[in-house]
Design a protein around this motif. Structure first.
Motif, PDB file in Angstrom:
ATOM      1  N   GLN A  50       0.750  -1.201   0.071  1.00  0.00           N
ATOM      2  CA  GLN A  50      -0.074   0.023  -0.125  1.00  0.00           C
ATOM      3  C   GLN A  50       0.808   1.185  -0.030  1.00  0.00           C
ATOM      4  O   GLN A  50       1.760   1.169   0.627  1.00  0.00           O
ATOM      5  CB  GLN A  50      -0.986  -0.117   1.220  1.00  0.00           C
ATOM      6  N   LYS A  51       0.457   2.209  -0.741  1.00  0.00           N
ATOM      7  CA  LYS A  51       1.331   3.636  -0.820  1.00  0.00           C
ATOM      8  C   LYS A  51       0.657   4.301   0.197  1.00  0.00           C
ATOM      9  O   LYS A  51      -0.589   4.570   0.751  1.00  0.00           O
ATOM     10  CB  LYS A  51       0.876   4.190  -2.042  1.00  0.00           C
ATOM     11  N   MET A  52       1.440   5.021   0.957  1.00  0.00           N
ATOM     12  CA  MET A  52       1.297   6.241   1.849  1.00  0.00           C
ATOM     13  C   MET A  52       0.928   7.384   1.268  1.00  0.00           C
ATOM     14  O   MET A  52       1.223   7.804   0.117  1.00  0.00           O
ATOM     15  CB  MET A  52       2.759   6.171   2.695  1.00  0.00           C
ATOM     16  N   SER A  53      -0.043   8.166   1.931  1.00  0.00           N
ATOM     17  CA  SER A  53      -0.640   9.303   1.542  1.00  0.00           C
ATOM     18  C   SER A  53       0.849  10.285   1.701  1.00  0.00           C
ATOM     19  O   SER A  53       1.695  10.198   2.288  1.00  0.00           O
ATOM     20  CB  SER A  53      -1.635   9.905   2.088  1.00  0.00           C
ATOM     21  N   GLN A  54       0.583  11.561   1.027  1.00  0.00           N
ATOM     22  CA  GLN A  54       1.563  12.470   0.769  1.00  0.00           C
ATOM     23  C   GLN A  54       1.707  13.159   2.464  1.00  0.00           C
ATOM     24  O   GLN A  54       2.820  13.240   2.940  1.00  0.00           O
ATOM     25  CB  GLN A  54       1.394  13.543  -0.158  1.00  0.00           C
ATOM     26  N   ILE A  55       0.651  13.412   3.096  1.00  0.00           N
ATOM     27  CA  ILE A  55       0.672  14.061   4.107  1.00  0.00           C
ATOM     28  C   ILE A  55       1.090  12.978   5.345  1.00  0.00           C
ATOM     29  O   ILE A  55       1.969  13.307   6.238  1.00  0.00           O
ATOM     30  CB  ILE A  55      -0.741  14.603   4.550  1.00  0.00           C
ATOM     31  N   ASP A  56       0.725  11.813   5.334  1.00  0.00           N
ATOM     32  CA  ASP A  56       1.246  10.864   6.331  1.00  0.00           C
ATOM     33  C   ASP A  56       2.842  10.649   5.986  1.00  0.00           C
ATOM     34  O   ASP A  56       3.483  10.443   6.973  1.00  0.00           O
ATOM     35  CB  ASP A  56       0.494   9.290   5.861  1.00  0.00           C
ATOM     36  N   GLU A  73      12.000  20.519   0.781  1.00  0.00           N
ATOM     37  CA  GLU A  73      12.821  19.529   1.816  1.00  0.00           C
ATOM     38  C   GLU A  73      12.111  18.049   2.261  1.00  0.00           C
ATOM     39  O   GLU A  73      12.586  17.055   2.151  1.00  0.00           O
ATOM     40  CB  GLU A  73      13.521  20.068   2.969  1.00  0.00           C
ATOM     41  N   MET A  74      10.609  18.298   2.578  1.00  0.00           N
ATOM     42  CA  MET A  74      10.017  17.036   2.973  1.00  0.00           C
ATOM     43  C   MET A  74       9.838  16.205   1.665  1.00  0.00           C
ATOM     44  O   MET A  74       9.926  14.875   1.747  1.00  0.00           O
ATOM     45  CB  MET A  74       8.849  17.427   3.496  1.00  0.00           C
ATOM     46  N   THR A  91       4.428  20.918  -8.885  1.00  0.00           N
ATOM     47  CA  THR A  91       4.581  21.438  -7.560  1.00  0.00           C
ATOM     48  C   THR A  91       4.343  20.628  -6.355  1.00  0.00           C
ATOM     49  O   THR A  91       3.096  21.035  -5.537  1.00  0.00           O
ATOM     50  CB  THR A  91       4.025  22.973  -7.463  1.00  0.00           C
ATOM     51  N   PRO A  92       4.532  19.459  -6.154  1.00  0.00           N
ATOM     52  CA  PRO A  92       4.285  18.695  -5.122  1.00  0.00           C
ATOM     53  C   PRO A  92       4.349  19.236  -3.698  1.00  0.00           C
ATOM     54  O   PRO A  92       3.766  19.253  -2.704  1.00  0.00           O
ATOM     55  CB  PRO A  92       5.063  17.217  -5.300  1.00  0.00           C
ATOM     56  N   LEU A  96       1.879  19.851  -0.686  1.00  0.00           N
ATOM     57  CA  LEU A  96       1.910  19.258   0.358  1.00  0.00           C
ATOM     58  C   LEU A  96       1.836  20.562   1.552  1.00  0.00           C
ATOM     59  O   LEU A  96       1.150  20.390   2.617  1.00  0.00           O
ATOM     60  CB  LEU A  96       3.186  18.747   0.531  1.00  0.00           C
ATOM     61  N   TYR A  97       2.398  21.562   1.288  1.00  0.00           N
ATOM     62  CA  TYR A  97       1.877  22.872   1.912  1.00  0.00           C
ATOM     63  C   TYR A  97       0.536  23.296   2.188  1.00  0.00           C
ATOM     64  O   TYR A  97       0.105  23.602   3.365  1.00  0.00           O
ATOM     65  CB  TYR A  97       2.766  24.316   1.231  1.00  0.00           C
TER      66      TYR A  97
END
Length: 122
Positions: A50-56, A73-74, A91-92, A96-97
Motif C-alpha cells: 500500500q502507498k502512503m499518502s503525501q501528508i502521512d 525538503e520534505m 509542484t508537489p 503538501l504545504y
C-alpha cells in the motif's frame, strides 16, 4: 373462516382476507463475519503493497528528522526514503504545504505545528 360439510368430512376453507397469517419462514443460521477495526494511526497500518499518502509520509519524515523542514525538503526526503513519490506533478511541495495548512486549521487536533522562522537557519 367458513366451513363446508361434504359427505361426512368437514373442510375449512382459507379466509379470503389478505391479512391471513402465513407460516413463519425458517431462519437461516447467522454467518460469522470478520470484524473490522479502525486504527488510530493510519500510517502504522500500511503494508508494503500500500502507498502512503503525501501528508502521512511528510509526518513520518518530520518525526524522523526531528527538526523543522520546508515543503521542498520534505518532498525530497519522502522520495529518498521511498515513502512517497510524485505522480509527475509540477509542484508537489506546494500541494503538501496546502495540505499541512488544512491540517493546521483543526486547532488542537492538528498533527502538524508551525515552527518559528529563524533567519540564517538555511
Amino acid at each position: 373462516m367458513a366451513t363446508k360439510k361434504t359427505a361426512g368430512t368437514t373442510k375449512t376453507a382459507p379466509a379470503k382476507n389478505a391479512s391471513a397469517k402465513k407460516p413463519a419462514a425458517k431462519k437461516q443460521p447467522a454467518t460469522k463475519t470478520a470484524k473490522t477495526t479502525t486504527a488510530k494511526n493510519p500510517a502504522s497500518t500500511k503494508t508494503a503493497n500500500q502507498k502512503m499518502s503525501q501528508i502521512d509520509a511528510a509526518l513520518a519524515v518530520l518525526k524522523k528528522a526531528r527538526k523543522p523542514m520546508s515543503g521542498k525538503e520534505m518532498v525530497e526526503a519522502m522520495a529518498k526514503q521511498k515513502l512517497w513519490t510524485s505522480r509527475g506533478g509540477k509542484t508537489p511541495d506546494v500541494t503538501l504545504y496546502a495540505a499541512i495548512l488544512r491540517d493546521l486549521r483543526k486547532g488542537t487536533g492538528a498533527r502538524f505545528k508551525k515552527a518559528a522562522f529563524q533567519a540564517g537557519s538555511r
